[in-house]
Design a protein around this motif. Structure first.
Motif, short mmCIF file in Angstrom:
data_model
loop_
_atom_site.label_atom_id
_atom_site.label_comp_id
_atom_site.label_asym_id
_atom_site.label_seq_id
_atom_site.Cartn_x
_atom_site.Cartn_y
_atom_site.Cartn_z
N ARG A 1 29.22 9.55 99.63
CA ARG A 1 28.36 9.09 98.54
C ARG A 1 27.20 8.29 99.13
NH1 ARG A 1 31.37 7.05 93.27
NH2 ARG A 1 32.23 5.50 94.71
N GLU A 2 26.00 8.51 98.60
CA GLU A 2 24.82 7.84 99.13
C GLU A 2 24.03 7.19 98.02
OE1 GLU A 2 22.18 10.64 101.01
OE2 GLU A 2 21.73 11.69 99.15
N PHE A 3 23.30 6.16 98.41
CA PHE A 3 22.45 5.42 97.49
C PHE A 3 21.24 6.24 97.10
CE2 PHE A 3 20.29 1.87 95.69
CZ PHE A 3 18.96 1.97 96.10
N VAL A 4 20.83 6.13 95.82
CA VAL A 4 19.64 6.82 95.33
C VAL A 4 18.57 5.81 94.90
CG1 VAL A 4 18.73 8.36 93.55
CG2 VAL A 4 20.97 8.82 94.58
N ALA A 5 18.92 4.90 93.99
CA ALA A 5 17.93 3.96 93.46
C ALA A 5 18.66 2.81 92.80
CB ALA A 5 17.03 4.65 92.44
N ALA A 6 17.98 1.66 92.74
CA ALA A 6 18.54 0.48 92.10
C ALA A 6 17.45 -0.25 91.33
CB ALA A 6 19.16 -0.46 93.13
N ILE A 7 17.88 -0.99 90.30
CA ILE A 7 16.96 -1.78 89.48
C ILE A 7 17.56 -3.17 89.29
CG2 ILE A 7 17.91 -0.85 87.32
CD1 ILE A 7 14.98 -1.00 86.23
N HIS A 8 16.77 -4.17 89.58
CA HIS A 8 17.25 -5.55 89.54
C HIS A 8 17.44 -6.02 88.11
CE1 HIS A 8 17.11 -9.93 90.57
NE2 HIS A 8 17.78 -9.48 91.62
N TRP A 9 18.29 -7.02 87.94
CA TRP A 9 18.57 -7.48 86.59
C TRP A 9 17.45 -8.33 86.03
CZ3 TRP A 9 20.41 -12.68 85.22
CH2 TRP A 9 20.42 -13.57 86.31
N ILE A 10 16.70 -9.07 86.90
CA ILE A 10 15.53 -9.82 86.43
C ILE A 10 14.46 -9.79 87.51
CG2 ILE A 10 16.58 -11.41 84.78
CD1 ILE A 10 16.70 -13.47 87.06
N GLY A 11 13.35 -9.12 87.18
CA GLY A 11 12.10 -9.37 87.86
C GLY A 11 11.88 -8.94 89.29
N TYR B 1 14.27 2.37 96.14
CA TYR B 1 14.63 3.79 96.24
C TYR B 1 15.00 4.19 97.67
CZ TYR B 1 12.38 4.18 91.67
OH TYR B 1 12.04 4.02 90.35
N ALA B 2 15.87 5.17 97.75
CA ALA B 2 16.10 5.83 99.02
C ALA B 2 14.86 6.63 99.40
CB ALA B 2 17.31 6.77 98.92
N ASP B 3 14.59 6.73 100.67
CA ASP B 3 13.39 7.45 101.11
C ASP B 3 13.40 8.90 100.63
OD1 ASP B 3 13.14 5.79 104.37
OD2 ASP B 3 12.42 5.21 102.39
N SER B 4 14.57 9.50 100.53
CA SER B 4 14.67 10.91 100.17
C SER B 4 14.23 11.21 98.75
CB SER B 4 16.11 11.39 100.37
OG SER B 4 17.00 10.63 99.57
N VAL B 5 14.17 10.20 97.89
CA VAL B 5 13.80 10.43 96.49
C VAL B 5 12.53 9.68 96.09
CG1 VAL B 5 16.23 10.76 95.92
CG2 VAL B 5 15.15 8.54 95.48
N LYS B 6 12.01 8.87 96.97
CA LYS B 6 10.84 8.05 96.65
C LYS B 6 9.67 8.95 96.25
CE LYS B 6 10.85 4.53 99.24
NZ LYS B 6 10.70 3.63 100.41
N GLY B 7 9.02 8.63 95.14
CA GLY B 7 7.91 9.41 94.65
C GLY B 7 8.30 10.55 93.73
N ARG B 8 9.60 10.87 93.69
CA ARG B 8 10.07 11.97 92.83
C ARG B 8 10.98 11.45 91.71
NH1 ARG B 8 13.41 15.74 94.77
NH2 ARG B 8 14.34 14.38 96.37
N PHE B 9 11.78 10.42 92.00
CA PHE B 9 12.73 9.87 91.03
C PHE B 9 12.24 8.51 90.55
CE2 PHE B 9 16.89 12.05 92.66
CZ PHE B 9 16.25 13.28 92.62
N THR B 10 12.56 8.20 89.29
CA THR B 10 12.23 6.90 88.72
C THR B 10 13.44 6.33 88.01
OG1 THR B 10 9.92 7.55 88.39
CG2 THR B 10 10.70 5.62 87.19
#
Length: 127
Positions: free
Chosen positions: A45-55, A60-69
């Motif tokens: 299993r590999e990391f894709v993206a994360a979003i912080h809880w505040i601010g 993003y992982a380099d493999s998805v940067k610019g394609r995934f949001t």
């Protein structure tokens, strides 16, 4: 304790788009940092993206940067992953994960950084 349920996976042609959703319940979702991971057949299993809880934004992982949001709607207790320009190598089971928000340790991109996990949703990209 928060429960997570993913949806939105499916079969799509290369170059296409999908939006995954992760519905959270049982906790105050706005106080959790959240992420997407994926696991392809025969791989870890590999990391894709994360979003912080505040601010502190997104990461993003380099493999998805610019394609995934990655995004979140705290009013709906839902995490999203918009996936564009999909490639066959994006084929995997996608998991959402969450961890109680902290003020240190960002970005969090290791599996052990997250305590709560969904059951996964399959994404298949055909060539």
């Amino acid at each position: 304790q928060v429960q997570l349920v993913e949806s939105g996976g499916g079969l799509v042609q290369a170059g296409g788009s999908l939006r995954l959703s992760c519905a959270a319940s049982g906790g105050t979702f706005s106080t959790y940092t959240a992420a997407w991971f994926r696991q392809a057949p025969g791989k870890e299993r590999e990391f894709v993206a994360a979003i912080h809880w505040i601010g502190r934004g997104t990461y993003y992982a380099d493999s998805v940067k610019g394609r995934f949001t990655i995004s979140r709607d705290n009013a709906k207790n839902t995490l999203y992953l918009q996936m564009n320009s999909l490639k066959p190598e994006d084929t995997a089971v996608y998991y959402c994960a969450a961890q109680r928000g902290q003020l240190t340790g960002w970005p969090q991109e290791r599996e052990r950084d997250y305590e709560y996990w969904g059951q996964g949703t399959q994404v298949t990209v055909s060539s």
